[in-house]
Every structure is written in structure tokens, then in C-alpha cells.
Design an enzyme around this catalytic site. Structure first.
Site, PDB file in Angstrom:
ATOM      1  N   GLY A  79       8.441  -5.208   4.410  1.00 28.67           N
ATOM      2  CA  GLY A  79       9.483  -4.385   5.001  1.00 28.67           C
ATOM      3  C   GLY A  79      10.832  -4.638   4.355  1.00 28.67           C
ATOM      4  N   GLY A  80      11.230  -3.764   3.444  1.00 29.12           N
ATOM      5  CA  GLY A  80      12.581  -3.837   2.907  1.00 29.12           C
ATOM      6  C   GLY A  80      12.820  -4.939   1.906  1.00 29.12           C
ATOM      7  CG  ASN A  98       6.011   7.727   4.048  1.00 25.17           C
ATOM      8  OD1 ASN A  98       4.900   8.181   4.347  1.00 25.17           O
ATOM      9  ND2 ASN A  98       6.340   6.452   4.251  1.00 25.17           N
ATOM     10  CB  CYS A 157      -1.101   5.599   9.243  1.00 20.51           C
ATOM     11  SG  CYS A 157      -0.339   6.992   8.412  1.00 20.51           S
ATOM     12  CB  SER A 169      -0.892   0.004   1.246  1.00 21.00           C
ATOM     13  OG  SER A 169      -1.682   1.164   1.269  1.00 21.00           O
ATOM     14  CG  ASN A 204      -2.703   2.036   7.330  1.00 20.66           C
ATOM     15  OD1 ASN A 204      -1.995   1.716   8.284  1.00 20.66           O
ATOM     16  ND2 ASN A 204      -2.428   3.070   6.569  1.00 20.66           N
ATOM     17  N   GLY A 261       7.506  -2.915  -1.218  1.00 20.02           N
ATOM     18  CA  GLY A 261       7.107  -1.521  -1.062  1.00 20.02           C
ATOM     19  C   GLY A 261       8.083  -0.567  -1.708  1.00 20.02           C
ATOM     20  CB  THR A 262      10.681   1.507  -0.089  1.00 22.66           C
ATOM     21  OG1 THR A 262       9.817   1.841   1.001  1.00 22.66           O
ATOM     22  CG2 THR A 262      11.551   2.711  -0.386  1.00 22.66           C
ATOM     23  CB  ILE A 270       6.135  -4.263  10.137  1.00 24.84           C
ATOM     24  CG1 ILE A 270       7.430  -4.027   9.388  1.00 24.84           C
ATOM     25  CG2 ILE A 270       6.266  -5.391  11.109  1.00 24.84           C
ATOM     26  CD1 ILE A 270       8.631  -3.657  10.231  1.00 24.84           C
TER      27      ILE A 270
HETATM   28  C1  LIG Z   1       5.715   6.650   0.406  1.00 22.44           C
HETATM   29  C2  LIG Z   1       5.035   5.573   1.181  1.00 22.44           C
HETATM   30  C3  LIG Z   1       3.658   5.615   1.360  1.00 22.44           C
HETATM   31  C4  LIG Z   1       3.017   4.634   2.080  1.00 22.44           C
HETATM   32  N1  LIG Z   1       1.660   4.697   2.229  1.00 22.44           N
HETATM   33  C5  LIG Z   1       1.014   3.708   2.906  1.00 22.44           C
HETATM   34  C6  LIG Z   1      -0.399   3.717   3.019  1.00 22.44           C
HETATM   35  O1  LIG Z   1      -1.081   4.588   2.492  1.00 22.44           O
HETATM   36  N2  LIG Z   1      -0.991   2.720   3.719  1.00 22.44           N
HETATM   37  C7  LIG Z   1      -0.265   1.708   4.305  1.00 22.44           C
HETATM   38  O2  LIG Z   1      -0.868   0.802   4.922  1.00 22.44           O
HETATM   39  N3  LIG Z   1       1.077   1.666   4.201  1.00 22.44           N
HETATM   40  C8  LIG Z   1       1.729   2.638   3.515  1.00 22.44           C
HETATM   41  N4  LIG Z   1       3.097   2.598   3.403  1.00 22.44           N
HETATM   42  C9  LIG Z   1       3.827   1.503   4.065  1.00 22.44           C
HETATM   43  C10 LIG Z   1       4.156   0.365   3.110  1.00 22.44           C
HETATM   44  O3  LIG Z   1       2.993  -0.218   2.602  1.00 22.44           O
HETATM   45  C11 LIG Z   1       5.006  -0.690   3.817  1.00 22.44           C
HETATM   46  O4  LIG Z   1       4.282  -1.241   4.892  1.00 22.44           O
HETATM   47  C12 LIG Z   1       6.308  -0.119   4.360  1.00 22.44           C
HETATM   48  O5  LIG Z   1       6.818   0.858   3.492  1.00 22.44           O
HETATM   49  C13 LIG Z   1       7.383  -1.185   4.579  1.00 22.44           C
HETATM   50  O6  LIG Z   1       7.694  -1.864   3.374  1.00 22.44           O
HETATM   51  P1  LIG Z   1       8.929  -1.431   2.405  1.00 22.44           P
HETATM   52  O7  LIG Z   1      10.132  -1.343   3.276  1.00 22.44           O
HETATM   53  O8  LIG Z   1       8.990  -2.528   1.388  1.00 22.44           O
HETATM   54  O9  LIG Z   1       8.568  -0.119   1.815  1.00 22.44           O
HETATM   55  C14 LIG Z   1       3.759   3.582   2.660  1.00 22.44           C
HETATM   56  C15 LIG Z   1       5.130   3.528   2.485  1.00 22.44           C
HETATM   57  C16 LIG Z   1       5.785   4.509   1.754  1.00 22.44           C
HETATM   58  C17 LIG Z   1       7.266   4.431   1.597  1.00 22.44           C
END
Ligand SMILES: Cc1cc2nc3c(=O)[nH]c(=O)nc-3n(C[C@H](O)[C@H](O)[C@H](O)COP(=O)(O)O)c2cc1C
Ligand SMILES: Cc1cc2nc3c(=O)[nH]c(=O)nc-3n(C[C@H](O)[C@H](O)[C@H](O)COP(=O)(O)OP(=O)(O)OC[C@H]3O[C@@H](n4cnc5c(N)ncnc54)[C@H](O)[C@@H]3O)c2cc1C
Ligand SMILES: Cc1cc2nc3c(=O)[nH]c(=O)nc-3n(C[C@H](O)[C@H](O)[C@H](O)COP(=O)(O)OP(=O)(O)OC[C@H]3O[C@@H](n4cnc5c(N)ncnc54)[C@H](O)[C@@H]3O)c2cc1C
Ligand SMILES: Cc1cc2nc3c(=O)[nH]c(=O)nc-3n(C[C@H](O)[C@H](O)[C@H](O)COP(=O)(O)O)c2cc1C
Ligand code: FES
Ligand code: FES
Lengths: 314, 270, 314, 270
Positions: free
Chosen positions: A251-252, A70, A133, A22, A130, A273-274, A194
């Protein structure tokens, strides 16, 4: 022989275990020409809230070591526009991918209202709640860090919503396994672990926080050890409870081995995600690397690997 | 056109002025379709750097059959990493992204104002305006804080473009700010010119104070904000806009911009 | 004009604000020929416990993205040997540096016992109470994550110990500011933030956790945004409480600007940890970079910068 | 001697066998004082890689006036980064660290057993034993899984050292394991030889099963464990040791070792 990547989860069949997380893949259309989500296990949409939201003042994103912060502030088009303009496109283009809609509220009632609003829509395979947040508070701790609130939100939704319910938890608690237990008892069908961790960067030149809202959520590879630990802990607790509730690892994750860490720790599905920001093709590459790894290691069915690290380690 | 993400090998890197480098790489398919104002996201190949997020850079030149050049200045982690690249180094490039400057204004004259490393999109725009069937008269004002940072852009500009240089330390061009060069130029226009600008926030804000819908046919600026995705997904790169009722209204630098109507941007946003 | 780096804290004068963190500089002798701690603000010793400890089974350390995990398990020589063999050397070689002895116990009584044992020793400038070792548990949450336990330990020590008492907190809680408040009310003279965060890495080849104990503590630059956020939050809460208690910033500091992030967020002192493993000269370089930065920016006294980010940001 | 941390420039890097590289760098002061078995920690210069922790590597050769060579094989992040280094690349080197093999055993014969990338300390030890006033007879057994991984160490060894090669795939040297070569050698000794070994845990464990205080004058092994500091500080690198009462006893690979009495190590520790 090519390995079977298909995963059964939430009473659904996922063509592979890799979803996009997300907030990091929008509504699927932005990257579609580059990386169609129809090739993935599924798309988790940006969090939708009852009303449209502009979000927080800039700067909203900043790099950290092996990660980013973020403070988007849940900027989104709001429930009505989402249902009218975004969802139909997603459903039409999903192909074999599952459509998971992520949503949030600023009160228990709002959570339940948005969930109920989504429950009636055609084409949604599951809802992700969610609860983590980091920019939304309930008293001094975050909304989703309070077990009583989590119970109320999930139980309330359970009463209203027939769709599979995934509770997405924050890691910013002393005992994530206890929180997971509460969510499962309240009726969650799966747990997403997470969300981001609260963090801050100071712009040393300007002598003030680098983000407009000062605090932000940490994501990216820096966070992966924390995410893997959470999945491992929660998986173990669920086994102890005898609950067959699946865990979704987040996560990552940027590569196949990263995804395997989560799967071995107990995740049935994972979310990228990222990493998509760094390389929009990342999620597709994770699928390809998982397939290649299984073939190399003689794994016939990727699902066999779920939780395997619990037998070797302790 | 649809942006593409690909790994490419750096074809050339050269120092153009103090802290300022030109980086060239192949862009086989899209090069000719790139518009002035558009940008690409540059990321390191895995394991070659500790840079994590990609960074946005405006296209500077699009040469013959598919070579792209960007011009960058070292500030922090990413640009210092880029300064250490060598021919053959692998980088990720995602582009073209963003919108473009309006190319055919109903104006007989165009004044382009570049502050510091805001030069690249202005240089490209000058070339494209000049290549129009009925090109306007083009003035490019280009200023730096220090004279030793001035890039020799003149030799690459179409002959008809009038280049006006300035530096705050007076070491190159006229001593002073770009606004000092801009005032007499706009005052001397017979009809309202099109004004385009790219530079630091305070400079663009100062320029915005000198233009109005009376003395200007068009006022377009290229904005900057921290980015993660470059594609409208992360919702990270908001630029505040003025609204009639004074409420806050955000637009996204990467997809709604980076080029905005300068009369609508809320100054200073940085 | 060279900036003044001297910092007053805990009723003591520190020649500069840079200490080396517990467990990452041993007893000062191992690195002394390479990087004498006498040039630093101070040395925080490896946690000492009542009895000597062998520690956990290997592997105990593993790299992660921009960080590392450790599960040392508080391996140390024990209180008696520490006092007899280690402390005298440290005190003798401290020069202008402050000697901070870090300790822990496996029960409230043991904490108090070890603290009392140290309190009588010559040459100790302050005690740091390790409340955050992620490898020690109290029920299902970590010992130091439970406010009641923290209160008991600190209040108990306060009654026994005249030396300045620094409470070192774990970030693995929902609300670190609340925990800080408890520690200050119970009598802590300063707060050290943060200890490591629980994490895990899976060795994908071996399909089991990379560490012998499965879980470890995450440290290094990956953690810095979490540490800075904690310091910022706690500093703000202490200001609101009207408590003049100083904060010591720890987590991922490897350079002068890293240290400045913490100082601007509200830290009076900082500690360099994992960075010393990557480069044994790191702590000395942080001092040099702070001095150069101040000179460049025309800062006469580094202490002026403490908490300054709270005025620009929010 | 006191270890030093310094940034140095890679003087040379060359591929020696599949996945196997030799890296040279200057070490002005200490080179001649380095003992066989000692190691250094290698870390990347800031911003040049995403490797975080330094990694331990045994010294392989110490040339004339202060050039050090190490030999490494690519496994994961750090060694892949190292394989991409070029002459002039900056790396951090911290050393010399650890203890050394016992150089003057009361034995007329020495058998050195190197498994895979355990070769470097064995090669250096062979040279040092040979340079003793009364050198023992020296046999170096060196085995690899695959023949294409065998490093041509022979040309650099003193002429008197007898080199015995083997590979599991039989593509180079005798087909089989180092233990297969070791058995006849030790059986043929007139008096108990000194046995030295460096290789993967299972190999060393297997060798430990073939030696005893009767048939061996000395049994020393170079161990491996994940390290962070290399200097006895982090307490990360423990090697379990046998104790008379069967309780666990740990020693530190980096400071108590990496060389241990092979009869005391608890096999398999890995
Ligand atoms: C720019 C950005 C926006 C995000 N927006 C949401 C969101 O709207 N709802 C949500 O549940 N998680 C949101 N996340 C969290 C991600 O879904 C994810 O849980 C978190 O980034 C860890 O995964 P990653 O390390 O692969 O990014 C966001 C993350 C980023 C970086
Ligand atoms: C659409 C767009 C187009 C761009 N085009 C170009 C271009 O063609 N050439 C170019 O060199 N840059 C360009 N930039 C800016 C460029 O993206 C940044 O310079 C870069 O992200 C800095 O990364 P860094 O890691 O080096 O610095 P960071 O570590 O991210 O920043 C270091 C410090 O420098 C400051 N800083 C960063 N960028 C600037 C800047 N441009 N001016 C003043 N201070 C700054 C930051 O606030 C911070 O304090 C563009 C930006 C955008 C949004
Ligand atoms: C005292 C000492 C001396 C050493 N000397 C040398 C030397 O001279 N040359 C050399 O090449 N290496 C040597 N090593 C090993 C070397 O330190 C590791 O190979 C290196 O740390 C691997 O880092 P990496 O990031 O590439 O792999 P990592 O990502 O750290 O590991 C990747 C995977 O490879 C496995 N692995 C790592 N090292 C080895 C290994 N040596 N054998 C089998 N599997 C392994 C790990 O368990 C992991 O699964 C020595 C180690 C020690 C403790
Ligand atoms: C190998 C290792 C051992 C540690 N041992 C201790 C310890 O004994 N007591 C303690 O309070 N903290 C210990 N820590 C935590 C550090 O003091 C510090 O709080 C943490 O590592 C974060 O700082 P850093 O990112 O700069 O390392 C240890 C950290 C590491 C990496
Ligand atoms: S950079 Fe992601 S929305 Fe603009
Ligand atoms: S590597 Fe740190 S104690 Fe051995």
C-alpha cells in the site's frame, strides 16, 4: 559491510523483501527489459480467474490526490491461457525471484477450483488468494469482508493445495485483525495487507463519476497510513495468538523509507504496486534504498527490523 | 524499440497559442527511431508537484541529434503543472510507447485531419509521409474551436504539405469544423486516399461517418483513454471495438494503439 | 445572475452549504479575525464530552501524503465550561451561520447525558453526534462501527432531544450504507460522512510510530475518494429506502470543485476540515468558488446539483 | 496583533551554512510588531509541491520596512521543498503566531543559548534586548554539532552582544557542547542572569539541569512540537508541564508558547 537483505518466509528464501504487487507488474514480461523482476524478491502476477475476462467499461483509472482509483474488473487472460502462455515465460525468467500467482473466483467453489488448477503447475512458489477485489460483491458487502466466506475459501484451498497460501485481505472492514485471525485459523501461511480501499471520484465537468463503473479501488501513497496501520494491528494480533504467520505489507510503497515503515510495523516482505506506474524502476530502487539505509544505520540483517516499531511505540 | 524511463532536464518551453505550449527535452538514444503516433509518459520529479500519475503525450517533433518536442494544452492538474516548467526542470519521461501510423499505404494521396491538440501526431506523420521514397500528395486539415488556439504549424511542415486551417469562431482559417473542409477534399480525390485522424472523440466519430471502405484506402485514428502505466500492465486504457456479433471487445490504447483502424473503433467511445 | 447558494436542510435555512468541520475550527473564535464563520453555512464545534479532557500524549499530529494523521484524543473543555464560556460567544457571533454542536460520550448513557445537557441551551441549531472517533473503542472494534451501539445511541438521544440530530459516521466499516440505515431508522435527521480513517505513520529514524498513541485518524485530500464513495453509497441507499434524510459530505474538501464532488454525489451540505490548517481562508474560498462555478455553468440554484452524478453514472 | 494569512513571493533565498538557508519575503503590515520568539506557518502554493501541512518557523530578522527573514535547516519533505525555492516562488505565510520572550527582566545580564537551528529566535532576541532603554549585558552562546553548520550570525548582531561559538567536532569555535560554555559564564555572574534558550530537546533538558531559581532570574525556553494549525485549534502541539501533584498537564506550543518558563516544562518532553 553490506547488509543481508535475504528474507526467509513461507519456507522459502527471498533474495530481498521487495516484491511487485498483483495487477501492477502484469506477467513480468511487459517491464522486463526496463526492470527485470528477477532482481526482486518476487513477482506477484495479475489476478487470474477461471475464465478470461474483458473487465469493466472505461474509464478504468483516474488520478486522485497522492493516489489513483482503478476499476479494472479483474481483466485477465483466464486460467488456461495463463498456464499455457504466461506462466512458462515467468518461470523461465524468474532468476532468483520468487513466483507468486495471485488468483480469485466469484464463488467459493471457483476459488478452490482455480487454486487446485494452479497447484499442479511447475515453478510456482506460492499462491496469493485475492480476497479483496472491491469490484466483486457477496450480498451487500464485499466477498472478502465476510469472515465466514474467508474461512470457507481458505480452508477449502488448504485441503486441496500443497503450495504456500497467502491470503490477501481487504482493508474495508471494521476489524482487520479479526479477519486475519480467521484466515490464519483456516490455514493461511501468510497474510498480504492491504488491497485497495473503495473510493470514487466525480468528474465535476461531466457531473458524473469519473470511472465507468463509478466505484474504484484507491491505491498509492494516499493509502499508506491505512496499510501501515493494518499491518501493525495484524502483526500485534498474530503475536498475541502466538502464530508465527508472516505479514506482507502493501500500500503506497514507492521508496526505501516507505518499505521500512511496513517492515518496522511487522511486515517480513513488502510489495510495490502503483509506484511502478509512476516510475517503472521504482521496485528496484526500493531494494537499493533499503540496502543503503541498512548500511548507513549499521544494520547487518534487514530481518532484524521486522516489527521493531512495536517495542518503541505502543 | 525498447522504451526507456529516464529523468531529463527540460531544455526549452514556449507558449505557442492560447493554453498551448511546446516542451523540449533531450532523448539521446531513441529519438531517431520514434514513429509517428507514438507517445511518452511524462511524470514530475519527486516532491516538485502534487501530480501523481504520469500523463501520455504524443511526440510532436524529433529534431536532429536527439531532441524531442511535445505540444500540450492545459486542461487539469498535470498540464497546468507542465505549463509552469522552466528550462532545467527535471521531469520523468517513459517512451517511446505505443504503435505507429501505417507509413506506406497503397495510396497516392493522404488526408490528415487534426482536431485541436490532436495536432502533434498529425504534424509528425506529415513529415514522415513526405520523407518516403514515393511520397503521396499530403493534405493536412487542422481545426480549432477558437482561432487564438491555432498553433503556427505551417512553418515547420515540409513545403509540399498543403495545410488547411479552420476554426469554429472563424478567427483564423475558414470558419467551421474540420469535417467541412474534409468533405470537398475527399470528394475531389481521383482514387481512394489514406485518411489519418487525431482529435476529440466527437470529431473523430463525425469523420468516421464520412469515410467508408469505398472512398478510403486506409482510415487510421489515434485514440485517447486515461492511462496509468502506458505499457499494457494496468489494463486501464481500453478502447471499445466493434465486433461482428455486437458483443463488447476491448483493446488497449497504450499497446494495441493508440493508432487503430478507424473502421473498427466503436464510435463514440468517449 | 448570481446563483442561489442557500440550502434548506434539517428544517433550517443555511446561507450557503459550506460548514467547517468539528475539531478543525475550534470554537470559532480562534480564526474569527481571519475567517469569520458568520460568512459560512455553519460552524460545527470541536467534540464536547461530559468531563474536560487533556487528550493524548504527543506527538498528536503528523503529515502524510496529501493528508495528516491526528490522535488528539478528544481534548476539550468539557460540557460545563463549553456551555458557560464557549457557546455564548459562538451564538453571539454566528451572524447568518448555523451553530452545530458536536459531542460524544464513552458509553451510551454518556452520549445521551451530554446530548440532553446541550438540548436545553439557547442558540444551538443542531447537534452532531460523533460516532466515529477512531481513538475510542468498544471491544475490539470502534464504538461507532457497531450497528447495535449506533442504534442505541441515536434512539436514546431521539427520546431526549428535540433539536435536529446529525449522526456522524465512521468510514471504518464493511458497509457504511447499512450503518446509515440503522442511524436513520433510529431517528437521525441527517448523516455526516465521513470521520477520519484509522492510520499510522512510522518514524523510520526513531523506528517507532510517529504519533504518541501509535494510531491516528487520517484526514485531508488523500481521504476524499473514500468520503465521496461513502456519500454516494449512502445517498443511493437512502433513495432506495425512500428516506428524505440529507447527507452532509466531509473529507478532503479544500476547493469549490472538491465540494461539488460531494454535492453531485448526494451531499446537501459539506464541511471543510483539515484544509483550514493549510489555509485558514479555505472555507470562505470554497463558498466563493462554488458561487463562481454556478455562475459559469448557468446554475440558478446550487441545490439542483445534489445527487446529479447518480443520473449520469451508475 | 492579529495574525494574517497571505500568499507572498519569495524575495531572496541564500545558503548560509551546510543544509541551512535564509529565506526572505515581504510582510508589509506586521513586520515591526513581531516579537522575538514568535513564528509563522509556511505552506506551499497549491500544486507546486507535495508538502501538505504548513510548517512553523521562528522569525529570524525583521528588516526595515517589512521584510521578514527566516533561517531554516533541511530535515524532511517540507524543508527540502523550501531549499528549492527561488526568488519569485509563491508561498503561504500565516503569522505572527505564538507568544514572545519576556523582554524586560529585572536582570543586568542575559545569557542566550542557541543549539543548532534554535538560533533564529535567540538572534532576534539579542537584538531586541540590546535595543531596550537599559539593555542588559548580553552573551549569546551558539553551538552546532558540526562546525560547517555554523551560521555567520555575528556580523548581524549588535556590537555589544558577546558571541560564544562551539561545535562538537571542534571545526569552528570551541570544541564541545553549549553547556560547556554556559557553566563558566553563569558561574561568573555577579547577580542571577536571565537565561533564554532554544535548541533540541536533549540540549534544553541538559541546560535545565544547570539552572535553578537561585542562580537564575528568569529561565525561558522556546519549545517545539509537531503542528497543524499554529492557532490553538487542532489541539495537536502539546508540551507536557510539571505539576505539583505529578499528574500530566499539557499546554499548547502554538498559543500558550512556544516560549515557556523553563522551570515548568517537563524535561525531556521530546
Ligand atoms: C491498476 C491496478 C490493478 C490491480 N489489480 C489487482 C489484482 O488483479 N489483484 C490484486 O490482488 N490486487 C490488485 N491491485 C491491488 C494491488 O496489488 C495493491 O494491493 C494495491 O494497489 C495497494 O498497493 P499500492 O498502493 O502500492 O498500489 C491492483 C492495483 C492497481 C492500481
Ligand atoms: C496517446 C495519447 C496521446 C496524447 N497526446 C497529447 C498531446 O500530444 N498533447 C496534449 O496536450 N495532450 C495529449 N493527450 C492528452 C493528455 O494526456 C491529457 O490532456 C492529459 O492527461 C490531461 O491531464 P491533466 O491532469 O491536465 O487533466 P485531467 O485533470 O486529467 O483532466 C482534466 C479534465 O480535462 C479533460 N481532458 C483531459 N484531457 C483532455 C483532452 N485531451 N481533451 C479534452 N478534454 C480533456 C478531462 O476529461 C477532465 O475533465 C494524449 C493522450 C493520449 C492517451
Ligand atoms: C515554534 C517553532 C519554531 C521553529 N522554528 C524553526 C526555525 O526557525 N528554523 C528551522 O529550521 N526549524 C524551525 N522549527 C522546526 C521546523 O518546523 C521543522 O524543522 C520542520 O517542520 C521540519 O519539516 P520537514 O518536513 O522538513 O521534516 P519532517 O519530515 O517533518 O521531519 C523529518 C525528520 O526530522 C525530524 N525533525 C524535524 N524537525 C527537526 C528539528 N528541528 N530538529 C531535529 N529533528 C527534526 C523529525 O522528527 C523527523 O524525523 C520550528 C518549530 C517550531 C515548533
Ligand atoms: C485535528 C483534527 C481534529 C478533529 N477533531 C474532531 C472532533 O473532535 N470531532 C469530530 O467529529 N471530528 C473531528 N475531526 C474529523 C473532522 O471533523 C473530519 O471529519 C475529518 O477530518 C475529515 O475531513 P477533512 O479531510 O476535511 O479534514 C478532526 C479532524 C482533525 C484533522
Ligand atoms: S495504460 Fe496501463 S494498460 Fe494501457
Ligand atoms: S498547532 Fe494546532 S493547536 Fe497548536
Amino acid at each position: 559491510m553490506a547488509a543481508r537483505l535475504t528474507v526467509d518466509c513461507l519456507g522459502l528464501s527471498f533474495q530481498n523483501p521487495v516484491l511487485v504487487a498483483s495487477g501492477t507488474f502484469g506477467y513480468g514480461d511487459e517491464y522486463y527489459d526496463i526492470m527485470p523482476f528477477s532482481r526482486l524478491g518476487g513477482l506477484v502476477t495479475k489476478t487470474v480467474t477461471a475464465a478470461p475476462r474483458q473487465g469493466n467499461p472505461p474509464p478504468r483509472v483516474v488520478e486522485t490526490d497522492s493516489g489513483m482509483l482503478n476499476s479494472i474488473g479483474l481483466a485477465n487472460v483466464g486460467l488456461e491461457v495463463f498456464i499455457r502462455e504466461k506462466l512458462p515465460w515467468i518461470v523461465q525468467h524468474a532468476g532468483g525471484a520468487r513466483v507468486v500467482v495471485n488468483f480469485a473466483g466469484f464463488s467459493v467453489d471457483e476459488f478452490i477450483g482455480v487454486g487446485a488448477g494452479l497447484a499442479g503447475c511447475r515453478g510456482i512458489d506460492a499462491l496469493e488468494v485475492n480476497l479483496g477485489c472491491p469490484n466483486v460483491k457477496a450480498g451487500s458487502i464485499h466477498f472478502g469482508a465476510d469472515p465466514a466466506t474467508v474461512r470457507e475459501v481458505i480452508a477449502g484451498l488448504r485441503g486441496e493445495v500443497g503450495l504456500p497460501l497467502v491470503a490477501k485481505l481487504t482493508p474495508n472492514v471494521a476489524d482487520i485483525a479479526a479477519l486475519a485471525e480467521v484466515a490464519v485459523e483456516a490455514g493461511a501461511d501468510a497474510l498480504s495487507l492491504i488491497n485497495t480501499l473503495p473510493g470514487m471520484k466525480i468528474d465535476v465537468k461531466k457531473r458524473k463519476p469519473a470511472l465507468g463503473m463509478a466505484f474504484g479501488g484507491l491505491s498509492g501513497p494516499a493509502l499508506r497510513p491505512v496499510g501501515v496501520a493494518c499491518v501493525y494491528k495484524v502483526y500485534r494480533r498474530l503475536q498475541e495468538m502466538g502464530a508465527g504467520v508472516p505479514v506482507i505489507g502493501i500500500g503506497g510503497i514507492a521508496t526505501g523509507p516507505d518499505a521500512l515503515e511496513y517492515i518496522l510495523a511487522g511486515a517480513r516482505l513488502v510489495q510495490v504496486g502503483t509506484a511502478s506506474f509512476v516510475n517503472p524502476l521504482a521496485a528496484g530502487q526500493v531494494v537499493a534504498e533499503l540496502a543503503a539505509w541498512c548500511e548507513n544505520e549499521g544494520i547487518g540483517d534487514l530481518s532484524e527490523l521486522v516489527g521493531v516499531a512495536h517495542h518503541g511505540g505502543n | 524499440m525498447i522504451p526507456v524511463f529516464r529523468w531529463v532536464e527540460v531544455s526549452d518551453i514556449r507558449k505557442m497559442a492560447r493554453s498551448t505550449y511546446e516542451l523540449s527535452f533531450p532523448e539521446p538514444e531513441s529519438a531517431s527511431k520514434i514513429g509517428p503516433g507514438q507517445f511518452c509518459m511524462v511524470s514530475p520529479a519527486p516532491h516538485t508537484s502534487d501530480v501523481f500519475l504520469p500523463r501520455p503525450f504524443s511526440y510532436y517533433r524529433v529534431d536532429g541529434p536527439g531532441t524531442i518536442r511535445i505540444l500540450f494544452r492545459t486542461f487539469g492538474r498535470a498540464t497546468r503543472w507542465m505549463a509552469g516548467l522552466a528550462p532545467g526542470s527535471r521531469i520523468g519521461v517513459f517512451g517511446p510507447l505505443g504503435n505507429t501510423f501505417t507509413l506506406a499505404p497503397q495510396a497516392r494521396r493522404a488526408i490528415l485531419v487534426a482536431g485541436g491538440i490532436g495536432l502533434p501526431p498529425m504534424a509528425m506523420l506529415a513529415g514522415r509521409l513526405d520523407a518516403l521514397d514515393e511520397p503521396p500528395e499530403i493534405d493536412l486539415i487542422y481545426g480549432e474551436q477558437a482561432g487564438d488556439r491555432i498553433v503556427d504549424v505551417g512553418s515547420d511542415l515540409p513545403g509540399r504539405v498543403r495545410l488547411h486551417l479552420c476554426s469554429e469562431d472563424g478567427a483564423a482559417g475558414q470558419k467551421g469544423l474540420v469535417t467541412g473542409l474534409f468533405r470537398p477534399l475527399i470528394a475531389g480525390c481521383d482514387s481512394p486516399p489514406a485518411v489519418y485522424c487525431c482529435g476529440p472523440g466527437p470529431m473523430m466519430a463525425a469523420l468516421a461517418g464520412l469515410v467508408s471502405s469505398e472512398n478510403t484506402a486506409l482510415f487510421e485514428v489515434s485514440t485517447e483513454e486515461n492511462m496509468a502505466c502506458g505499457k499494457g500492465i494496468c489494463k486501464g486504457c481500453v478502447i471499445p471495438m466493434t465486433t461482428p456479433d455486437g458483443s463488447v471487445s476491448y483493446r488497449y490504447c497504450c499497446t494495441d494503439g493508440p493508432v487503430f483502424n478507424g473502421f473498427e473503433v466503436k464510435w463514440p467511445h468517449a
